[in-house]
Design a protein around this motif. Structure first.
Motif, PDB file in Angstrom:
ATOM      1  N   THR A  22       0.845  -1.187   0.000  1.00 51.47           N
ATOM      2  CA  THR A  22       0.000   0.000   0.000  1.00 51.47           C
ATOM      3  C   THR A  22       0.885   1.243   0.000  1.00 51.47           C
ATOM      4  O   THR A  22       1.862   1.309   0.741  1.00 51.47           O
ATOM      5  CB  THR A  22      -0.936  -0.021   1.227  1.00 51.47           C
ATOM      6  OG1 THR A  22      -1.677  -1.249   1.199  1.00 51.47           O
ATOM      7  CG2 THR A  22      -1.906   1.128   1.210  1.00 51.47           C
ATOM      8  N   GLN A  98      -6.722   2.916   3.479  1.00 54.11           N
ATOM      9  CA  GLN A  98      -5.873   2.898   2.283  1.00 54.11           C
ATOM     10  C   GLN A  98      -5.704   1.494   1.725  1.00 54.11           C
ATOM     11  O   GLN A  98      -5.687   1.301   0.510  1.00 54.11           O
ATOM     12  CB  GLN A  98      -4.504   3.530   2.578  1.00 54.11           C
ATOM     13  CG  GLN A  98      -4.545   5.023   2.763  1.00 54.11           C
ATOM     14  CD  GLN A  98      -5.048   5.757   1.535  1.00 54.11           C
ATOM     15  OE1 GLN A  98      -4.764   5.388   0.391  1.00 54.11           O
ATOM     16  NE2 GLN A  98      -5.813   6.813   1.758  1.00 54.11           N
ATOM     17  N   GLN A 102      -6.904   0.893  -2.085  1.00 56.55           N
ATOM     18  CA  GLN A 102      -5.920   0.562  -3.114  1.00 56.55           C
ATOM     19  C   GLN A 102      -5.979  -0.891  -3.585  1.00 56.55           C
ATOM     20  O   GLN A 102      -5.324  -1.235  -4.569  1.00 56.55           O
ATOM     21  CB  GLN A 102      -4.511   0.889  -2.599  1.00 56.55           C
ATOM     22  CG  GLN A 102      -4.313   2.371  -2.374  1.00 56.55           C
ATOM     23  CD  GLN A 102      -2.943   2.710  -1.832  1.00 56.55           C
ATOM     24  OE1 GLN A 102      -1.947   2.106  -2.220  1.00 56.55           O
ATOM     25  NE2 GLN A 102      -2.879   3.693  -0.935  1.00 56.55           N
TER      26      GLN A 102
END
Length: 164
Positions: A22, A98, A102
């Protein structure tokens, strides 16, 4: 209600130890953390006593070969504990958000847990982020369920067959 009692097997993707590289922005630089654990431990840079070492610390965590080594690195750095206590939940929310932003494939798997209670069950004594023998705050599980709720409403809002 269905309960996911531990983040293992088919539910290991919920764990911060799951490999899901990430990207995070750190002082204008992109840093790719191999796991959520790496990212969470790197977030301690915001509470370092010597802030001039911030980027160096983040890079050292990023290069840890395993999430366990990243966790150890995070426990070994010198931080302002009061500051960390003030920001650690916010940092974990960002790490989890996140990860699922992602990685759309993981987001689908998270949504497929439907309304299950997600419990970070463990035997290493973590009663803040998880539960041990049914006792604990389960903050990581709660953050995952909040994230799932966010994505559920995003999908629902943007799905023509579900109505706007």
């Amino acid at each position: 209600m269905h309960v996911v009692p531990r983040f293992e097997g088919d539910h290991f993707f919920l764990s911060n130890f799951y490999e899901a590289p990430t990207i995070f922005s750190m002082d204008g630089e992109s840093v790719t953390m191999p796991t959520g654990e790496h990212a969470f431990q790197a977030a301690k840079c915001h509470a370092l006593i010597d802030s001039s070492q911030k980027l160096e610390y983040v890079r050292s965590v990023e290069s840890c070969p395993t999430p366990g080594k990243a966790k150890y690195a995070g426990r070994s750095c010198k931080i302002d504990l009061d500051k960390w206590e003030d920001i650690k939940v916010r940092c974990m929310r960002e790490v989890v958000f996140q990860k699922f932003l992602q990685h759309p494939d993981l987001r689908v798997k998270l949504l497929n847990t439907e309304d299950s209670m997600l419990v970070e069950g463990n035997d290493w004594g973590d009663t803040y982020w998880g539960r041990v023998s049914g006792k604990g705050y389960n903050k990581l599980g709660v953050i995952l369920m909040e994230t799932r709720g966010y994505w559920y409403w995003q999908v629902r809002r943007n799905s023509p067959e579900m109505g706007s």
